[in-house]
Design a protein around this motif. Structure first.
Motif, PDB file in Angstrom:
ATOM      1  N   VAL A  16       0.807  -1.219   0.000  1.00 10.93           N
ATOM      2  CA  VAL A  16       0.000   0.000   0.000  1.00 10.93           C
ATOM      3  C   VAL A  16       0.838   1.267   0.000  1.00 10.93           C
ATOM      4  CG1 VAL A  16      -1.983  -1.083   1.095  1.00 10.93           C
ATOM      5  CG2 VAL A  16      -0.200  -0.069   2.535  1.00 10.93           C
ATOM      6  N   GLY A  17       2.142   1.150   0.236  1.00 11.18           N
ATOM      7  CA  GLY A  17       2.992   2.324   0.263  1.00 11.18           C
ATOM      8  C   GLY A  17       4.382   1.982   0.750  1.00 11.18           C
ATOM      9  N   LEU A  18       5.162   3.015   0.987  1.00 15.73           N
ATOM     10  CA  LEU A  18       6.491   2.879   1.575  1.00 15.73           C
ATOM     11  C   LEU A  18       6.476   3.546   2.943  1.00 15.73           C
ATOM     12  CD1 LEU A  18       8.703   3.785  -1.538  1.00 15.73           C
ATOM     13  CD2 LEU A  18       8.078   1.491  -0.724  1.00 15.73           C
ATOM     14  N   ILE A  19       7.267   3.003   3.882  1.00 18.22           N
ATOM     15  CA  ILE A  19       7.306   3.546   5.233  1.00 18.22           C
ATOM     16  C   ILE A  19       8.740   3.598   5.723  1.00 18.22           C
ATOM     17  CG2 ILE A  19       6.901   1.263   6.262  1.00 18.22           C
ATOM     18  CD1 ILE A  19       5.264   2.753   8.454  1.00 18.22           C
ATOM     19  N   GLN A  32      11.780   5.149  -4.735  1.00 13.93           N
ATOM     20  CA  GLN A  32      12.342   5.978  -3.677  1.00 13.93           C
ATOM     21  C   GLN A  32      12.865   5.057  -2.585  1.00 13.93           C
ATOM     22  OE1 GLN A  32       9.591   8.846  -2.073  1.00 13.93           O
ATOM     23  NE2 GLN A  32      10.889   9.334  -0.327  1.00 13.93           N
ATOM     24  N   HIS A  33      14.059   5.319  -2.096  1.00 15.84           N
ATOM     25  CA  HIS A  33      14.632   4.406  -1.103  1.00 15.84           C
ATOM     26  C   HIS A  33      14.989   5.077   0.210  1.00 15.84           C
ATOM     27  CE1 HIS A  33      18.215   6.204  -2.877  1.00 15.84           C
ATOM     28  NE2 HIS A  33      18.922   5.768  -1.860  1.00 15.84           N
ATOM     29  N   GLY A  40      16.185   8.208   6.639  1.00 18.03           N
ATOM     30  CA  GLY A  40      16.205   6.790   6.977  1.00 18.03           C
ATOM     31  C   GLY A  40      15.792   5.933   5.792  1.00 18.03           C
ATOM     32  N   PRO A  41      16.060   4.633   5.841  1.00 15.80           N
ATOM     33  CA  PRO A  41      15.692   3.741   4.739  1.00 15.80           C
ATOM     34  C   PRO A  41      14.191   3.469   4.709  1.00 15.80           C
ATOM     35  CG  PRO A  41      16.639   2.480   6.543  1.00 15.80           C
ATOM     36  CD  PRO A  41      16.771   3.924   6.926  1.00 15.80           C
ATOM     37  N   LEU A  42      13.666   3.322   3.517  1.00 16.58           N
ATOM     38  CA  LEU A  42      12.259   3.003   3.345  1.00 16.58           C
ATOM     39  C   LEU A  42      12.074   1.505   3.117  1.00 16.58           C
ATOM     40  CD1 LEU A  42      11.054   5.871   0.968  1.00 16.58           C
ATOM     41  CD2 LEU A  42      11.049   5.809   3.477  1.00 16.58           C
ATOM     42  N   ASN A 216      19.512  -2.220  -6.138  1.00 19.55           N
ATOM     43  CA  ASN A 216      19.831  -2.011  -4.724  1.00 19.55           C
ATOM     44  C   ASN A 216      20.050  -0.540  -4.380  1.00 19.55           C
ATOM     45  OD1 ASN A 216      22.146  -2.108  -6.319  1.00 19.55           O
ATOM     46  ND2 ASN A 216      23.413  -3.052  -4.747  1.00 19.55           N
ATOM     47  N   VAL A 217      19.496   0.356  -5.213  1.00 19.21           N
ATOM     48  CA  VAL A 217      19.546   1.788  -4.898  1.00 19.21           C
ATOM     49  C   VAL A 217      18.125   2.360  -5.002  1.00 19.21           C
ATOM     50  CG1 VAL A 217      20.628   4.027  -5.360  1.00 19.21           C
ATOM     51  CG2 VAL A 217      21.915   1.922  -5.776  1.00 19.21           C
ATOM     52  N   ASN A 218      17.699   2.769  -6.184  1.00 17.37           N
ATOM     53  CA  ASN A 218      16.423   3.484  -6.262  1.00 17.37           C
ATOM     54  C   ASN A 218      15.192   2.586  -6.141  1.00 17.37           C
ATOM     55  OD1 ASN A 218      16.955   2.399  -8.786  1.00 17.37           O
ATOM     56  ND2 ASN A 218      16.588   4.285  -9.922  1.00 17.37           N
ATOM     57  N   VAL A 219      15.325   1.276  -6.355  1.00 15.88           N
ATOM     58  CA  VAL A 219      14.190   0.375  -6.092  1.00 15.88           C
ATOM     59  C   VAL A 219      14.523  -0.607  -4.957  1.00 15.88           C
ATOM     60  CG1 VAL A 219      13.123   0.585  -8.363  1.00 15.88           C
ATOM     61  CG2 VAL A 219      14.870  -1.162  -8.005  1.00 15.88           C
ATOM     62  N   ARG A 220      15.396  -0.175  -4.074  1.00 18.83           N
ATOM     63  CA  ARG A 220      15.851  -1.048  -2.990  1.00 18.83           C
ATOM     64  C   ARG A 220      14.731  -1.564  -2.074  1.00 18.83           C
ATOM     65  NH1 ARG A 220      20.613  -2.540  -0.801  1.00 18.83           N
ATOM     66  NH2 ARG A 220      20.523  -3.275   1.345  1.00 18.83           N
ATOM     67  N   PRO A 221      13.704  -0.781  -1.747  1.00 21.41           N
ATOM     68  CA  PRO A 221      12.670  -1.325  -0.852  1.00 21.41           C
ATOM     69  C   PRO A 221      12.041  -2.614  -1.379  1.00 21.41           C
ATOM     70  CG  PRO A 221      12.427   1.049  -1.021  1.00 21.41           C
ATOM     71  CD  PRO A 221      13.446   0.656  -2.048  1.00 21.41           C
TER      72      PRO A 221
END
Length: 425
Positions: A16-19, A32-33, A40-42, A216-221
């Protein structure tokens, strides 16, 4: 700069999203990472009700790979959307001979060298690139210590997409060849993995790389979530229960945190009985910032300049280090680090007792298991799973002194002289 879309591209998934892991700030599902508020990391946030609706029967009816868990992942529910080599459901090997040698009761080896490019990275890349495809990216990239480079190049080849992967200049030859063979761009950087990663982070902010998904950077989550399947599979292969102890290799520390998260999720949604696995981390002494911080009683990771033969674990500034420490402390586990000599012996010990030839990271895990037992940190009577994350053929130099035990002429007389025949024959 990053590629994103205005509408939710993951409507068929529980995501549902990133946290933010630190401040709990929330963001839409996008490329977004890092948190814009605290840096902090997402990580991916899920609809709890959607996760809770998944049953064992749903999973068991799925394909014999990681996509049987698609309804617990951020992308890939629709098979037509997957960018994948279909990794997963690798062997869980009962290691009775190794257990007997170490004085343990029940020991298993989760052998992820059986994946398509012979490491666990196929799991994370499949999930990351499936998400990246939904987000509109048309070129695939990564910063890698070797195994990730193999996987990204192979996935891009299968998908018919261009790839560009970045590696340290002194990587093992086996890992260079097994990346270059797929035909994408392979860029060797004069520096350590941390230098490579820093450059890749900078490249994501340039116009020329705006349409490139660095897994492992911009789509890391999304990438990180693929590691959870190593926890899901072990629980399912054990008959839907969580092992009492696990030993996990640490580079960034993320694999350990996601295995721990997978076990927690399975308990929360009722797929396994209540319980907790004690989580143990393994590093080499050539690159041990996470284990050192834990021993020193701190959450602060002091970066190091990596050395030693376990190059796949050589991340001197591990982003998920503090979270790995938190997971280990919360579970009642511990960490240890081992020398190059111990790593080599760990590779040989695993091979001799199980028939599994591990790369150096696997040697780190087995040597760490042995050390934790000797220190009284790990319970020899508790059911334990250790993770072998890669194939030994990629790191042959580590055991290059192995060779023929005898050299004889093709005659019975020479065979007898070498002790291969009883003297009476």
């Amino acid at each position: 700069m990053s590629t994103s879309v205005s509408a939710n591209p993951f409507t068929d998934s529980p995501a549902v999203g990133l946290i933010c892991r630190n401040c709990q700030a929330t963001y839409p599902l996008a490329a977004q990472h890092a948190c814009w508020q605290c840096f902090g990391p997402l990580e991916v946030d899920y609809d709890a009700a959607a996760l809770a609706s998944v049953t064992r029967a749903d999973i068991e009816a799925g394909p014999n790979n990681i996509w049987r868990y698609a309804r617990l992942l951020p992308a890939g529910v629709d098979p037509a959307t997957r960018v994948t080599l279909d990794p997963g459901m690798t062997p869980l090997v009962r290691a009775d001979n190794l257990a007997a040698e170490l004085g343990m009761k029940t020991l298993w080896v989760k052998d992820d060298s059986a994946n398509p490019t012979h490491s666990f990275k196929d799991r994370v890349v499949s999930v990351a690139l499936t998400a990246a495809s939904r987000l509109g990216f048309d070129r695939y990239a990564c910063a890698s210590t070797g195994n990730l480079a193999n996987s990204v190049a192979a996935h891009a080849a299968r998908a018919g997409k261009p790839s560009v992967v970045f590696i340290p200049h002194d990587l093992e030859a086996g890992k260079v060849v097994t990346t270059a063979v797929y035909g994408g761009q392979l860029v060797a950087i004069e520096g350590s993995y941390d230098d490579v990663n820093r450059l890749c982070s900078e490249l994501t902010e340039t116009d020329d790389f705006e349409s490139t998904a660095f897994v492992n950077v911009n789509v890391r989550p999304y990438y990180a979530e693929g590691s959870k399947t190593l926890g899901y599979e072990v629980a399912e292969q054990l008959g839907w229960r969580i092992p009492e102890q696990v030993v996990v290799p640490m580079a960034s520390g993320e694999l350990l945190t996601k295995v721990d998260k997978a076990f927690e999720e399975l308990v929360e949604i009722g797929l396994v009985p209540e319980g907790r696995s004690r989580v143990f981390g393994a590093q080499s002494q050539g690159c041990n910032p996470i284990a050192t911080a834990l021993r020193n009683g701190t959450d602060e990771i002091v970066p190091v300049k990596p050395t030693g033969i376990a190059k796949s674990l050589n991340i001197g500034d591990p982003a998920a280090g503090p979270y790995a420490i938190e997971a280990v402390r919360r579970s009642g586990g511990w960490m240890a680090d081992v020398t190059d000599a111990e790593i080599r012996e760990g590779i040989r010990l695993l091979a001799r007792t199980t028939g599994i030839f591990a790369e150096t990271a696997g040697g780190v895990v087995v040597a760490t298991l042995k050390k934790l037992l000797a220190e009284g940190r790990l319970d020899p009577a508790a059911e334990t799973v250790v993770y072998n994350t890669g194939e030994g053929l990629k790191t042959l130099d580590a055991v290059s002194d192995a060779g023929a035990t005898h050299r004889i002429r093709p005659s019975l007389q020479d065979a007898r002289k070498a002790g291969l025949l009883p003297s009476g024959i």
